[in-house]
Design a protein around this motif. Structure first.
Motif, mmCIF file in Angstrom:
data_model
loop_
_atom_site.group_PDB
_atom_site.id
_atom_site.type_symbol
_atom_site.label_atom_id
_atom_site.label_comp_id
_atom_site.label_asym_id
_atom_site.label_seq_id
_atom_site.Cartn_x
_atom_site.Cartn_y
_atom_site.Cartn_z
ATOM 1 N N GLY A 73 -17.674 36.297 -1.756
ATOM 2 C CA GLY A 73 -19.148 36.625 -1.434
ATOM 3 C C GLY A 73 -19.567 38.061 -1.524
ATOM 4 N N SER A 74 -20.164 38.729 -0.674
ATOM 5 C CA SER A 74 -20.776 40.033 -0.814
ATOM 6 C C SER A 74 -20.360 40.796 0.521
ATOM 7 C CB SER A 74 -22.211 40.079 -1.059
ATOM 8 O OG SER A 74 -22.591 39.339 -2.099
ATOM 9 N N VAL A 75 -20.200 42.045 0.213
ATOM 10 C CA VAL A 75 -19.690 43.006 1.300
ATOM 11 C C VAL A 75 -20.580 44.136 1.445
ATOM 12 C CG1 VAL A 75 -17.739 44.450 2.069
ATOM 13 C CG2 VAL A 75 -17.531 42.236 0.849
ATOM 14 N N ILE A 76 -21.106 44.453 2.591
ATOM 15 C CA ILE A 76 -22.099 45.803 2.837
ATOM 16 C C ILE A 76 -21.394 46.682 3.773
ATOM 17 C CG2 ILE A 76 -24.245 44.453 2.551
ATOM 18 C CD1 ILE A 76 -24.564 44.183 5.656
ATOM 19 N N ALA A 77 -21.838 47.929 3.855
ATOM 20 C CA ALA A 77 -21.206 49.048 4.592
ATOM 21 C C ALA A 77 -22.090 49.046 5.853
ATOM 22 C CB ALA A 77 -21.171 50.243 3.894
ATOM 23 N N LEU A 78 -21.358 49.234 6.827
ATOM 24 C CA LEU A 78 -21.837 49.066 8.064
ATOM 25 C C LEU A 78 -21.521 50.544 8.878
ATOM 26 C CD1 LEU A 78 -21.572 45.857 9.584
ATOM 27 C CD2 LEU A 78 -23.589 46.710 8.355
ATOM 28 N N MET A 79 -22.425 51.072 9.837
ATOM 29 C CA MET A 79 -22.131 52.272 10.621
ATOM 30 C C MET A 79 -22.708 52.026 11.893
ATOM 31 S SD MET A 79 -22.980 56.296 9.447
ATOM 32 C CE MET A 79 -24.584 56.028 9.798
ATOM 33 N N GLU A 80 -21.841 52.333 12.920
ATOM 34 C CA GLU A 80 -22.531 52.294 14.205
ATOM 35 C C GLU A 80 -23.491 53.728 14.470
ATOM 36 O OE1 GLU A 80 -20.410 50.587 17.794
ATOM 37 O OE2 GLU A 80 -18.596 51.305 16.574
ATOM 38 N N VAL A 81 -24.574 53.352 14.954
ATOM 39 C CA VAL A 81 -25.629 54.530 15.010
ATOM 40 C C VAL A 81 -26.066 54.424 16.670
ATOM 41 C CG1 VAL A 81 -26.070 54.785 12.692
ATOM 42 C CG2 VAL A 81 -27.614 53.476 14.440
ATOM 43 N N ASP A 82 -26.587 55.703 17.132
ATOM 44 C CA ASP A 82 -27.198 55.471 18.504
ATOM 45 C C ASP A 82 -28.440 54.657 18.342
ATOM 46 O OD1 ASP A 82 -29.107 56.440 20.525
ATOM 47 O OD2 ASP A 82 -27.627 57.953 20.591
ATOM 48 N N PRO A 83 -28.488 53.652 19.367
ATOM 49 C CA PRO A 83 -29.572 52.668 19.499
ATOM 50 C C PRO A 83 -30.817 53.237 19.149
ATOM 51 C CG PRO A 83 -27.901 52.201 21.257
ATOM 52 C CD PRO A 83 -27.515 53.530 20.654
ATOM 53 N N GLU A 84 -31.004 54.737 19.666
ATOM 54 C CA GLU A 84 -32.238 55.226 19.578
ATOM 55 C C GLU A 84 -32.765 55.374 18.052
ATOM 56 O OE1 GLU A 84 -34.593 55.016 21.928
ATOM 57 O OE2 GLU A 84 -33.035 54.155 23.091
ATOM 58 N N GLN A 85 -31.715 55.456 17.228
ATOM 59 C CA GLN A 85 -31.755 55.610 15.610
ATOM 60 C C GLN A 85 -32.038 54.373 14.795
ATOM 61 O OE1 GLN A 85 -32.248 58.978 14.502
ATOM 62 N NE2 GLN A 85 -32.319 59.314 16.724
#
Length: 303
Positions: free
Chosen positions: A158-170
């Protein structure tokens, strides 16, 4: 017996954007050529690709992007001048960009969005999986995000993406992923929303500019209608691929917790330069001393 999936060798880097947030600097200079300390941003991206074993690099270009091609080409006059001066250090640095990878270029033509730019790579990529790297995100070489993503794609398909946790306000500044945990640091992506309102965001996992795609993404992009801004959005294609039995899927996400330098925003661009300069062994000691003095002496007056 199932044959092993081929190891990736191809990277696609879209560089056709107009860079309007950096006008007037980008009126005649591609935003990808803006220096981050003393090296253009695009070179960091190509170096990241080659460090992950991606030695076949296709850049999706547009009008006024010729300086990008020139940067990765030989400059015999400059090299000869440096050689005659005996300046081997600068000569080595000038030549470094010309031998990083096998580089190819294709023009996007009409600026129809990131999804359209990726679709322009289809004739070059063919039926192989490939990576897409966006030039606004610089990933510290000490944090091999792309290598991890390639490993996940090789293992799971399949496919893979990069994720990053950010402040919900952002989160409204990013594409946002709905996810289900699979293993430590790897998520199954069940949905995507482009720049949602904070109240409507399915999570605080933001999509950042690294992707590893199954070639089935080209079939999906060919059927993806224009979306936000009248452009073919890569996020819309990925959303389709999160559903069952769609070419290019399933979609997994690798959660990145390392060092990332955002050069797509003016303030973040300046912060990136400061951070990288502080860590340079040739510049850092003197620059950090000056910076401490500036913050202590000048900043209170500015406040």
């Amino acid at each position: 017996m199932t044959s092993p999936r081929p190891r990736l060798s191809k990277a696609v880097i879209p560089v056709a954007g107009l860079g309007t947030r950096f006008l007037p600097a980008t009126k005649a200079t591609p935003k990808e050529m803006l220096p981050v300390v003393d090296q253009p941003a695009i070179q960091y991206v190509v170096e990241e690709a080659t460090a992950a074993g991606l030695t076949d690099v296709l850049m999706i270009t547009g009008r006024n992007k010729r300086p990008v091609e020139d940067h990765f080409d030989r400059n015999y006059e400059l090299e000869d001048a440096l050689r005659r001066k005996g300046d081997e250090e600068r000569l080595s640095r000038v030549q470094a960009s010309t031998s990083l990878a096998t580089l190819h270029y294709v023009r996007q033509g009409d600026p129809k969005g990131l999804g359209h730019a990726v679709a322009c790579a289809a004739p070059h990529v063919g039926d192989q999986p490939f990576a897409v790297l966006l030039g606004d995100d610089l990933i510290d070489p000490r944090d091999p995000l792309l290598t991890t993503m390639i490993d996940v794609q090789t293992e799971r398909g399949g496919s893979v993406i990069a994720l990053m946790e950010v402040d919900p306000e952002q989160i409204h500044l990013y594409g946002c992923a709905a996810v289900e945990p699979v293993t430590d640091g790897v998520m199954r992506v069940t949905g995507l929303v482009e720049k949602p309102n904070t109240a409507d965001a399915p999570s605080n996992y933001a999509v950042i500019g690294r992707y590893v795609f199954d070639p089935g993404v080209f079939d999906v992009l060919a059927k993806t209608p224009p979306g936000r801004g009248g452009e073919i959005q890569l996020t819309d294609a990925l959303q389709t691929m999160t559903t069952k039995d769609v070419p290019g899927g399933p979609v997994h996400g690798v959660v990145f917790k390392g060092r990332r330098y955002d050069t797509g925003d003016r303030a973040d661009y300046l912060r990136s330069i400061v951070r990288l300069a502080c860590e340079r062994p040739d510049l850092g000691p003197e620059f950090r001393t000056w910076l401490r003095a500036y913050v202590a002496e000048e900043m209170p007056a500015l406040d």
